[in-house]
Design an enzyme around this catalytic site. Structure first.
Site, PDB file in Angstrom:
ATOM      1  N   GLU A 134       7.195   0.531  -7.117  1.00  0.00           N
ATOM      2  CA  GLU A 134       6.621   1.888  -7.123  1.00  0.00           C
ATOM      3  C   GLU A 134       5.131   1.877  -7.453  1.00  0.00           C
ATOM      4  O   GLU A 134       4.629   2.735  -8.169  1.00  0.00           O
ATOM      5  CB  GLU A 134       7.383   2.807  -8.100  1.00  0.00           C
ATOM      6  CG  GLU A 134       8.832   3.060  -7.734  1.00  0.00           C
ATOM      7  CD  GLU A 134       8.991   3.846  -6.436  1.00  0.00           C
ATOM      8  OE1 GLU A 134       8.044   4.546  -6.033  1.00  0.00           O
ATOM      9  OE2 GLU A 134      10.070   3.739  -5.811  1.00  0.00           O
ATOM     10  N   THR A 189       8.645  -1.434   2.732  1.00  0.00           N
ATOM     11  CA  THR A 189       7.939  -2.682   2.432  1.00  0.00           C
ATOM     12  C   THR A 189       8.257  -3.775   3.452  1.00  0.00           C
ATOM     13  O   THR A 189       9.391  -3.906   3.895  1.00  0.00           O
ATOM     14  CB  THR A 189       8.335  -3.162   1.020  1.00  0.00           C
ATOM     15  OG1 THR A 189       8.013  -2.134   0.095  1.00  0.00           O
ATOM     16  CG2 THR A 189       7.603  -4.427   0.631  1.00  0.00           C
ATOM     17  N   GLY A 219      16.636  -2.125  -1.021  1.00  0.00           N
ATOM     18  CA  GLY A 219      17.930  -2.215  -1.682  1.00  0.00           C
ATOM     19  C   GLY A 219      19.031  -1.645  -0.805  1.00  0.00           C
ATOM     20  O   GLY A 219      18.767  -0.833   0.088  1.00  0.00           O
TER      21      GLY A 219
END
Lengths: 658, 658
Positions: free
Chosen positions: A421, A138, A177
């Site tokens: 997701e 992303t 993350g």
């Protein structure tokens, strides 16, 4: 000692709680294994979450790293392995409050996208934690639409390297993350350029921090994206790349390879890769979505039999709030939904195991259906459960609003599942595209996948129910759901065709139908969920009262869905107004029936007090004591500098004269 | 420089933004005063909220106290007074992020409930901040149902004192703002006992902390209740009282007095006191509910014309997400609701001013209607706006989930408004009780208050609309709303009567109807909101394009309400399925029309960047730069001890062997 208002609720259970727990776990042995894992994790103070509601984002991150490191030791001690039967319970027992989850995604993407040589090199390093990985897809300006990613990887044949750049601010990687502070490596998705030609998105392993001192590597700018609504324990990060050079071998090359001379070679089928994405969507349902809803139901329902407010009958004691019809109408449908989605999750898991076996035999026929179901149910379940947790929170009044209830954190975390997701609206439209395609095919007499064969059988009948008890017949309500799903799909397909025939361009016509397409996709999933619940109940053993109470929950799930969306069922007269009044009557009757077993039904979820981490939801129902004792430990009960600085001068009138 | 994707949206406004702002403010002079206040507050660094998303609860509390103290100075400097025209804009300009709000409630309750002598003693002390007050009503075990409060105040005629106790843990005062750490005094609500007889709930002024050193007074245990979903800046507190003695003079005695010999005397009418409660419910709508929704709309709509994702037309640039029908369907109805509720707020304010004038003339006739309207609209508006803010948050995808978007804080704060000042379900049932009563009266030919006269005129016609354009006629849709409100009230009244006639006890019958009673109350409020919006549009001047765009918003508000709740309109055939398809078509058409003016419509709310405090919503639309620059300042970008403690030993393989 258990609060008597809670204790009395358990004495009248119509079924065996222990047997229902075993059913939910998939067998009594599974229950045993799960409990052993929970016991081992919860008895270890390193994994404690008791202070969580008092901690800053920095403290949460540090604790998550400490837990992740300690977990390695724990697994070794306990003899747990990643392939063992305990593994799936560990994450649940930790309530996801642990670091290095993206390190696992890093490993999985190398396993799936890497060549054998790459796997042999990187997986052992990752397994032994000689590096910490992340997954950088992303971007600040780009999410769901992968083709739009702006990061570039230009092949330099002279040095046999790729040169990576994030050429604009919107190209910056954002959200990954474990990347903000922990990761040393990451898989970067970038547009591949060879000799000036773009070959689309490819994955590259990039080192971002020194393995010696953790300093950023040359050309790398990275850090943490700051505070979020939840996920304080995760260091979601940003990453800027400026002429970062990596060796040719770092492009993951199971499917595509760049030869030394710059020749681009495509090999094998990438279809299995799409399958991975669908699998992730299904796998998150249990831990990230159902567990929070089940916890919220447990907390809110236990609290609602302990909390008393106002008098239901004059002269009597104040009533338990769960005895109010409005409170039942808030909470019990959420409980029914938790069970409904638990069973649909079983159904999806099974379907996906079957799909996986087929795919390994190079049969990709099931892929479109699996994709449509996983997209649709990911969206529908996350949406429904997020709304459910919010309802539970609000149903607990002021105390639900305290972090110590546990409910705010459940809500702020589950909310993210509607976005990550695959954003839900985008996913529902993918399901809708599949439905329209299948509807057209079915109308033309072509074969369609099993889950949508019903679209071919458009019936124009009326609902045959004659009284309110008829609406406790699964055939009656399942057919009503089917009718609505068919109607919404067919009417939207017709609108789409009309628009196109009237000269509207295809993409414009599609956009003009999307609100209705989303409705059709939801109706399809809702129908399948109801049908699956009814079929599951049918197959349950009749002993121990379990089938009976599950039948009530199935009825409630179905009738609540009709009651909350009456227009869809009334629209073409399939259900009459009189029948709708019967639905309402049966629905309200069911609330009273299920209310009696409400506490046993949440007890069966078998959450420990530590896993609920809630002052309202504990097994013994001692709500007020817990709230008081816990609040006293809050850092807000330490001396604040505000007194000496502002309050004292104000009260003593020694502030410089106003 | 403004992001061109945002700038272009402003060039095609169909109306004068400045004129619409003036309309919302109630005149151009008001706009001027408001802007001057905002400018003065925002240019003062003490009032900055820039670091808010990075601060701990302790830091937020300290900042709020600092701001409250500084505000006194500021008001003096600026010549602002509590009765001046600027005052109502101060709180809005501070976004409520300031301490001592309960100090104001403390003062108001003394003014309303105290004798002239008490007012003369306490109000000057409070005004000069020689004490800091709070308001202690809610208990750990008791909220909405005031008669259930357990705190006791026993009159001791020997010493001429009241002895206050919280005899059980559930009697502990819980939630009062400013009480956890700041307050020196509070108004405690307790059951009054004289010579063993209980006289019900009364208010008492109790000192809880020393004016010298702020230590707790004898018999007092007090502190902060800990972390909440929001309101980190407020020290919501707990309070235990153990044989706390206060002089007889400290019972607030405008309406009830205890004479030295223990004689209990009731005097005057307490009705005005109930009126205060209703006024509070109305007064919170603007600042606590509408402003957050307007901010959320501003943020989400500006972001949606800057964010591009996927291609709407093949070969073109990625599309602005606001060009997708699904995004329009999420955001534009929230925008319409913000306007609808702004106008209904004006209507309610006017009604209450009228009511207040009547009450001062000792005419209490309007009280039941005012109570029903304030309860119902408090519930309906808080619920609708809370849902609206959540939709805005989710519509911004991942970036909406970052605290830096401003949306999570707006959501977690507005959510509380569904609970405080009367839990919404309880309030809706009070409205419903009024509706049923009036319906019965109207059916019996008795006169009823103006807002419910429509209940008498039950019409059994059908909706006369013939094509989708007919649904842009306010008469058509207002009548449809009216029909639904009448039907839900009358059918529930009938059910209630049937139950009672069949032998069910009155209170049980009531409970069995509450789910439907809530629906009736909502339908009543929704009808009035639609009717009021239509009437407001009617009265607007036709110049400057404002009436035209407001008419579109009114249509959208009305049709969205039908589209999202089709069953209520289809149920008895008042609206046919064919007509419902016309509603859908008109609703979807309106989205395209309003989308063109979406940015000017939020610009008209006239929020400064500082008041939005959002990386996504700034006036210049430079979203990505702001997110990046802001994130870099996060404390999570400082060195974490996690590296030296855990990551380094792990990576260097120097953790004690696993």
């Amino acid at each position: 000692s258990v609060n008597p208002d809670l204790g009395s609720e358990r004495q009248t259970a119509s079924f065996s709680v222990e047997k229902l727990t075993a059913l939910l776990d998939g067998g009594a042995e599974q229950t045993q294994i799960r409990r052993a894992v929970v016991e081992a994790i919860e008895s270890d103070p390193v994994f404690s979450r008791e202070n969580q509601y008092f901690q800053t984002q920095n403290e949460r991150y540090e604790a998550a790293v400490r837990k992740a490191v300690h977990l390695q030791k724990k697994m070794h001690e306990m003899g747990w392995t990643e392939n063992g039967p305990e593994y799936k319970y560990i994450y649940r027992a930790l309530s996801g409050d642990v670091a290095f989850l993206l390190h696992r995604v890093f490993m999985r993407s190398i396993s799936v996208l890497g060549s054998d040589k790459q796997i042999a090199k990187w997986i052992p390093l990752a397994t032994q934690h000689k590096l910490i990985g992340s997954y950088a897809q992303t971007e600040l300006g780009h999410g769901t639409y992968l083709q739009g990613l702006e990061t570039t990887a230009v092949f330099d044949s002279a040095t046999q390297e790729f040169i990576l750049n994030t050429p604009k601010i919107s190209a910056m990687k954002w959200w990954p993350g474990d990347m903000g502070r922990s990761a040393t490596h990451t898989v970067v998705f970038a547009q591949l350029y060879i000799h000036g030609k773009c070959y689309g998105i490819h994955p590259f392993i990039v080192q971002i921090r020194s393995l010696q001192d953790h300093s950023l590597c040359p050309g790398i700018t990275a850090g943490d994206i700051g505070p979020k609504m939840n996920f304080e324990h995760v260091d979601n990060g940003y990453l800027l790349l400026k002429n970062v050079r990596i060796p040719r071998e770092n492009m993951l090359s199971k499917f595509c390879e760049v030869r030394p001379d710059g020749t681009y070679v495509r090999q094998g089928s990438q279809k299995i890769n799409y399958f991975t994405m669908t699998t992730v969507r299904i796998s998150l349902i249990s831990d990230e979505v159902l567990t929070p809803l089940m916890k919220a139901c447990t907390i809110a329902i236990r609290y609602s039999v302990v909390r008393r407010q106002s008098k239901l009958k004059p002269g009597e004691q104040e009533a338990k709030i769960l005895d109010y019809q409005t409170q039942q109408e808030k909470l019990l449908p959420q409980l029914a939904a938790a069970y409904a989605f638990h069973f649909i999750n079983d159904y999806l898991q099974e379907l996906f195991n079957r799909g996986y076996r087929e795919i390994q035999r190079k049969n990709f026929d099931m892929l479109p259906e699996l994709h449509a179901l996983s997209s649709g149910f990911k969206a529908v379940i996350t949406q429904h459960c997020t709304a459910g947790v919010e309802i539970c929170l609000r149903a607990c009044g002021g105390h639900g609003y305290s972090l110590l209830s546990g409910l705010p954190s459940l809500y702020t975390k589950i909310l993210a599942s509607c976005i990550y997701e695959g954003e839900n609206t985008v996913l529902l439209l993918q399901t809708a595209r599949f439905l329209i395609k299948c509807f057209m095919a079915a109308s033309a007499g072509q074969p369609v996948p099993p889950s949508v064969t019903y679209l071919a059988a458009v019936k124009h009948g009326k609902c045959p129910a004659k009284n309110k008890l008829d609406f406790l017949s699964p055939d009656i309500y399942t057919e009503a759901y089917q009718h609505v799903a068919v109607r919404l799909t067919s009417s939207t397909a017709a609108k789409l065709q009309d628009l196109i025939q009237s000269g509207v361009k295809k993409h414009d016509a599609w956009n003009q139908c999307t609100v209705q397409l989303v409705q059709a996709a939801k109706a399809h999933c809702h129908y399948i969920a109801v049908k699956n619940f009814a079929e599951t109940v049918e197959k349950l053993e009749t002993k121990a009262g379990i089938q009976k109470i599950m039948k009530h929950l199935c009825d409630l799930f179905a009738l609540h869905g009709i009651f909350s969306n009456t227009g869809a069922f009334l629209h073409d007269g399939y259900t009459s107004a009189a029948q709708m009044d019967m639905v309402t009557a049966s629905f309200l009757d069911l609330l009273v029936v299920i209310r009696k077993d409400a506490v046993p039904l949440v007890d069966a979820f078998d959450f420990t007090d530590k896993s609920l981490n809630s002052a309202l939801g504990s097994y013994d129902g001692r709500v007020y004591q817990r709230l008081y004792e816990w609040a006293q430990k809050s850092p807000t009960n330490q001396m604040s500098p505000a007194y000496e600085r502002y309050l004292k001068p104000l009260l003593h009138n020694t502030l410089s004269k106003l």
